[in-house]
Each structure stands twice: as structure tokens, then as C-alpha cells.
Design a protein around this motif. Structure first.
Motif, mmCIF file in Angstrom:
data_model
loop_
_atom_site.group_PDB
_atom_site.id
_atom_site.type_symbol
_atom_site.label_atom_id
_atom_site.label_comp_id
_atom_site.label_asym_id
_atom_site.label_seq_id
_atom_site.Cartn_x
_atom_site.Cartn_y
_atom_site.Cartn_z
ATOM 1 N N PHE A 274 18.581 -36.877 20.948
ATOM 2 C CA PHE A 274 17.298 -37.449 20.540
ATOM 3 C C PHE A 274 16.232 -37.157 21.594
ATOM 4 N N VAL A 275 16.570 -37.358 22.859
ATOM 5 C CA VAL A 275 15.613 -37.106 23.937
ATOM 6 C C VAL A 275 15.281 -35.625 24.016
ATOM 7 N N GLU A 276 16.279 -34.751 23.880
ATOM 8 C CA GLU A 276 16.062 -33.303 23.955
ATOM 9 C C GLU A 276 15.118 -32.829 22.856
ATOM 10 N N ASN A 277 15.193 -33.464 21.699
ATOM 11 C CA ASN A 277 14.350 -33.068 20.570
ATOM 12 C C ASN A 277 12.967 -33.715 20.591
ATOM 13 N N SER A 278 12.712 -34.547 21.585
ATOM 14 C CA SER A 278 11.386 -35.154 21.706
ATOM 15 C C SER A 278 10.466 -34.241 22.510
ATOM 16 N N ARG A 279 9.254 -34.694 22.776
ATOM 17 C CA ARG A 279 8.286 -33.921 23.541
ATOM 18 C C ARG A 279 8.145 -34.499 24.942
ATOM 19 N N VAL A 280 7.825 -33.647 25.887
ATOM 20 C CA VAL A 280 7.553 -34.122 27.244
ATOM 21 C C VAL A 280 6.306 -34.995 27.219
ATOM 22 N N GLY A 281 6.422 -36.173 27.770
ATOM 23 C CA GLY A 281 5.317 -37.124 27.768
ATOM 24 C C GLY A 281 5.302 -38.048 26.566
ATOM 25 N N GLN A 282 6.241 -37.897 25.657
ATOM 26 C CA GLN A 282 6.275 -38.743 24.450
ATOM 27 C C GLN A 282 6.840 -40.117 24.785
ATOM 28 N N PRO A 283 6.174 -41.201 24.371
ATOM 29 C CA PRO A 283 6.726 -42.541 24.597
ATOM 30 C C PRO A 283 7.829 -42.836 23.591
ATOM 31 N N LEU A 284 8.957 -43.316 24.061
ATOM 32 C CA LEU A 284 10.098 -43.640 23.205
ATOM 33 C C LEU A 284 10.395 -45.127 23.334
ATOM 34 N N LYS A 285 10.463 -45.805 22.192
ATOM 35 C CA LYS A 285 10.756 -47.232 22.179
ATOM 36 C C LYS A 285 12.263 -47.446 22.142
ATOM 37 N N LEU A 286 12.772 -48.154 23.144
ATOM 38 C CA LEU A 286 14.204 -48.416 23.255
ATOM 39 C C LEU A 286 14.489 -49.903 23.062
ATOM 40 N N LYS A 287 15.533 -50.189 22.306
ATOM 41 C CA LYS A 287 16.061 -51.545 22.237
ATOM 42 C C LYS A 287 17.344 -51.568 23.047
ATOM 43 N N VAL A 288 17.383 -52.431 24.070
ATOM 44 C CA VAL A 288 18.559 -52.519 24.929
ATOM 45 C C VAL A 288 19.062 -53.951 24.957
ATOM 46 N N LEU A 289 20.343 -54.089 25.236
ATOM 47 C CA LEU A 289 20.949 -55.401 25.447
ATOM 48 C C LEU A 289 21.216 -55.558 26.929
ATOM 49 N N ARG A 290 20.634 -56.578 27.516
ATOM 50 C CA ARG A 290 20.842 -56.900 28.929
ATOM 51 C C ARG A 290 21.635 -58.199 28.973
ATOM 52 N N GLY A 291 22.964 -58.016 29.094
ATOM 53 C CA GLY A 291 23.838 -59.166 28.887
ATOM 54 C C GLY A 291 23.827 -59.504 27.411
ATOM 55 N N ASP A 292 23.446 -60.740 27.073
ATOM 56 C CA ASP A 292 23.368 -61.135 25.665
ATOM 57 C C ASP A 292 21.925 -61.238 25.176
ATOM 58 N N ARG A 293 20.987 -60.710 26.005
ATOM 59 C CA ARG A 293 19.569 -60.805 25.643
ATOM 60 C C ARG A 293 19.016 -59.433 25.254
ATOM 61 N N PRO A 294 18.399 -59.315 24.092
ATOM 62 C CA PRO A 294 17.772 -58.041 23.706
ATOM 63 C C PRO A 294 16.456 -57.845 24.451
ATOM 64 N N GLN A 295 16.197 -56.571 24.791
ATOM 65 C CA GLN A 295 14.970 -56.202 25.486
ATOM 66 C C GLN A 295 14.338 -55.019 24.752
ATOM 67 N N GLN A 296 13.011 -54.999 24.739
ATOM 68 C CA GLN A 296 12.266 -53.878 24.171
ATOM 69 C C GLN A 296 11.550 -53.166 25.314
ATOM 70 N N LEU A 297 11.882 -51.881 25.523
ATOM 71 C CA LEU A 297 11.280 -51.095 26.593
ATOM 72 C C LEU A 297 10.693 -49.814 26.021
ATOM 73 N N THR A 298 9.644 -49.328 26.641
ATOM 74 C CA THR A 298 9.057 -48.046 26.256
ATOM 75 C C THR A 298 9.158 -47.092 27.433
ATOM 76 N N VAL A 299 9.830 -45.963 27.198
ATOM 77 C CA VAL A 299 10.037 -44.957 28.243
ATOM 78 C C VAL A 299 9.260 -43.700 27.857
ATOM 79 N N ARG A 300 8.422 -43.256 28.754
ATOM 80 C CA ARG A 300 7.654 -42.031 28.520
ATOM 81 C C ARG A 300 8.391 -40.869 29.193
#
Length: 385
Positions: A351-377
Motif C-alpha cells: 500500500f505504501v509503495e503504491n502511494s505517492r511521496v508526500g501523500q498523507p495516509l490515515k492509519l488506525k492503530v491499536l495502542r494496547g486496547d485503545r484505538p488511535q487515529q494517526l496521519t503519516v505523510r
């Protein structure tokens, strides 16, 4: 008596016709006649020979040279060595050394474009291209992409040089169990052919054990050894379906090839002199399953409790990378990217390889039992120094 006489006359007539070459002549050959007149055996060319005859002239050997400079500073700084040997000894020691290498490649264009592996021509000062018919040419490295291990070399030819060309196939149509023919110059043995089958498809570079590459390989049991690198992997029609690469010294009976469709995409950019860019996040990761998470959580020495889900476990976050800047942490489990569920590290990598350099990607992660929403450019991956 009349009937008996008639039968005798007919029988005699049949014998005479047979001896004279009549309509029954040779209808039933005797064993002696069969043995004395054997039928010649028809020998047809095998599909392997036909494929090699079609592509073989376009397969080349690449001989490379590069100069390295050795540093004598550590030895010269040693007082004992300086006193024992003297300054003159060190001044006469050669500091430059010529390293030679060899690999394979194949011509994909009659203007002299050769496709090979990046590691075959890595840092080469000189490249000599030798054709199967014995002709040699100087080669110029047009472009290299280390991340996909692909390189393009241009043969310096004249207008009168007629060059053979390999036919490129479609690696997306390859199936497990198809024939695979490897052609190249393994161990310095020119024009070597090996035969096998396609063992599996989309074998990730992570599974193969080369984390610095971004590839899904074709796996084959056709013998591929050092020197085969850069040579073609053919299907039974003689079309190139992959580029052989010898990347595992401990691989016995297993070979890997870069799919030709990936090579077409990258080589077109390299021929034009374009730089091939690859986006990245900056994490070390592994696939997480509920069973693996459960085993971790049952271990009293476990550093962190993991959610028992399918996803991608972040093993490490590299400093000064997009992931670090976005707040991603070690122990996070990525379960979703851009509203798409993620269940394996290979899936996230693609998925990352098929994206563009500089493209913001929205990630949903679990940190322990808590969901987190992060954006990685994403940022551009730089090749290792």
C-alpha cells in the motif's frame, strides 16, 4: 472335383498376383521384411530448445570493473608498524585496487538497451557486454534503482551492428506449476540453461530475507547461481517473464526472479534518465495474528500486552522518519490504512509503495486496547550509502 479345381486355380492366381506386385502385394509383410526395413524415427525440437534458440542470442554476459581506494591511515598511525616498516614502505603500498565482477543481462531493444540487476553493475567504472556470438561492446550504465534491484545498460554500437532482442512476456499471466527456463552465465559458465517450474508467486522480499528491497518475487526451482543474476527467466513460449537474481547464498533448489511487468515499469523510467522514487514510513514491522498475540500475552516476561487481532505490529520506529514525526510508537498495531483493513506486513508495504511521496495516509492503530487515529505523510526512501 470341379469346385476343388476352381479353388486351386484361384489360390494359384492370388500367389502370382502377390509375387507380381498386384493389389495384394505387401499387404502382409513378413517379420523378415519388417526388420530389414526399419521406419525412421522422427525427432522434433523440444520446447526448451525452441525457447532458448529464440532468446539465447539476446542474452549477454556483463563484465564489470570498479576502482576502490584503500585507507592506510589505521596502519600508518600505529607507532610499532611505522617503526618496523618505515614510512617508505607505506608510501609504496598501492592504495587503489581494481575489483572485477560478472553477471548476465538481456537486450530488450535493438538500439542496445540491456536489462540487468542493479547489484551486477553496482558502482562499476567500466562495463563490457559480450554477446553469444562473441561480439563485445562497451556498455554505459544508464540508470540504477537499488530498491528494486534493476539497472539499464546502453551498448555503444554503430549503425551497422544488428542486435538480437528478447521478447518480453506478461508476468501477470504466470501460474504456479508453469515451466520456467533460466538462461545466463552462472559461475562464469557462459550460455547455461536450466529448467524448472514456477514454485510460487508474490514471494515478498521480507520473506526472502532482504528487507531493503521492495519486491514480490517469482520463485522457481530452476537452478539460479551467482552469475545468473540479471539473466532472463523464460516461459515455454520463449518469452521473458522475469529477471533472475541470486540473492540467497544458502538457497538450495530455490531461485528468485523479478517479475518482468515490474521491470518494464521501472526500466522505462531508467532509460529516460528519470529517478525512481519510493515512498516510505520508517518502521520495522511484522505480521500479527491472534495466536501470536495470545502467546505473547501469556508470557510473563512480555514487554507489552498486545491486542489479539490481525494486523501489523510496529517493532521499531526509526528516528527522524515520517512515522516518528506522526507519533507512531513501538508496540502499536496497525489495523487499517485509508479505510482499508490491514492484516499483514506485506499488504501494508504494498500500500505504501503504491502511494505517492508526500501523500498523507490515515492509519488506525491499536495502542494496547485503545484505538488511535494517526496521519503519516510519506517521504522518499533514500538508498543505503
Amino acid at each position: 472335383m470341379r469346385r476343388l479345381g476352381a479353388c486351386l486355380v484361384v489360390s494359384a492366381l492370388c500367389v502370382l498376383l502377390t509375387l507380381a506386385g498386384g493389389p495384394w502385394a505387401g499387404a502382409q509383410a513378413s517379420p523378415l521384411e519388417t526388420e530389414s526395413s526399419p521406419t525412421p524415427i522422427s525427432r522434433s525440437t523440444s520446447f526448451v530448445a525452441a525457447a532458448v534458440n529464440q532468446v539465447g542470442p539476446a542474452v549477454v554476459r556483463l563484465d564489470t570493473e570498479r576502482t576502490i581506494t584503500r585507507s592506510l591511515d589505521p596502519m600508518m598511525d600505529d607507532p610499532f608498524l611505522r617503526q618496523f616498516f618505515g614510512d617508505r614502505f607505506f608510501s609504496q603500498m598501492p592504495r587503489e585496487e581494481r575489483l572485477r565482477g560478472q553477471g548476465s543481462g538481456f537486450i530488450i531493444d535493438r538500439t542496445g538497451i540491456v536489462l540487468t540487476n542493479a547489484h551486477v553493475v553496482d558502482k562499476a567504472d567500466r562495463v563490457t557486454v559480450t554477446l553469444k556470438d562473441g561480439r563485445t561492446f562497451d556498455g554505459q550504465v544508464r540508470g540504477v534503482d537499488e530498491v528494486t534491484d534493476l539497472a539499464v545498460v546502453k551498448i555503444e554500437t554503430s549503425a551497422s551492428d544488428a542486435l538480437p532482442m528478447a521478447t518480453l512476456g506478461n508476468s501477470d499471466q504466470v501460474q504456479v506449476g508453469d515451466w520456467a527456463i533460466a538462461v545466463g552465465n552462472p559461475l562464469g559458465l557462459d550460455n547455461t540453461v536450466t529448467l524448472g517450474i514456477i514454485s510460487t508467486l508474490k514471494r515478498s522480499s521480507t520473506e526472502v530475507g532482504i528487507a531493503d528491497k521492495r519486491l514480490d518475487f517469482i520463485q522457481t526451482d530452476a537452478a539460479i547461481n551467482p552469475g545468473n543474476s540479471g539473466g532472463p527467466l523464460l516461459n515455454e513460449q520463449g518469452e521473458v517473464i522475469g529477471i533472475n537474481t541470486a540473492i540467497r547464498a544458502d538457497a538450495m533448489g530455490i531461485g528468485f526472479a523479478i517479475p518482468i511487468n515490474k521491470a518494464k515499469e521501472i526500466s522505462a523510467k531508467l532509460v529516460r534518465g528519470e529517478k525512481v522514487v519510493h515512498p516510505y514510513l520508517g518502521i520495522q514491522m511484522t505480521t500479527l495474528t491472534p495466536r501470536l498475540a495470545r502467546e505473547n500475552n501469556e508470557n510473563p516476561n512480555a514487554m507489552v500486552a498486545l491486542p489479539e487481532v490481525n494486523g501489523v505490529l510496529v517493532m521499531n520506529v526509526l528516528p527522524n522518519t515520517p512515522a516518528a514525526n506522526a507519533g507512531l510508537r513501538r508496540g502499536d498495531v496497525v489495523v487499517q490504512i485509508e479505510d482499508q483493513g490491514i492484516v499483514s506486513a506485506d499488504q501494508l508495504q504494498r500500500f505504501v509503495e503504491n502511494s505517492r511521496v508526500g501523500q498523507p495516509l490515515k492509519l488506525k492503530v491499536l495502542r494496547g486496547d485503545r484505538p488511535q487515529q494517526l496521519t503519516v505523510r510519506t517521504a522518499e526512501l533514500q538508498p543505503a550509502a
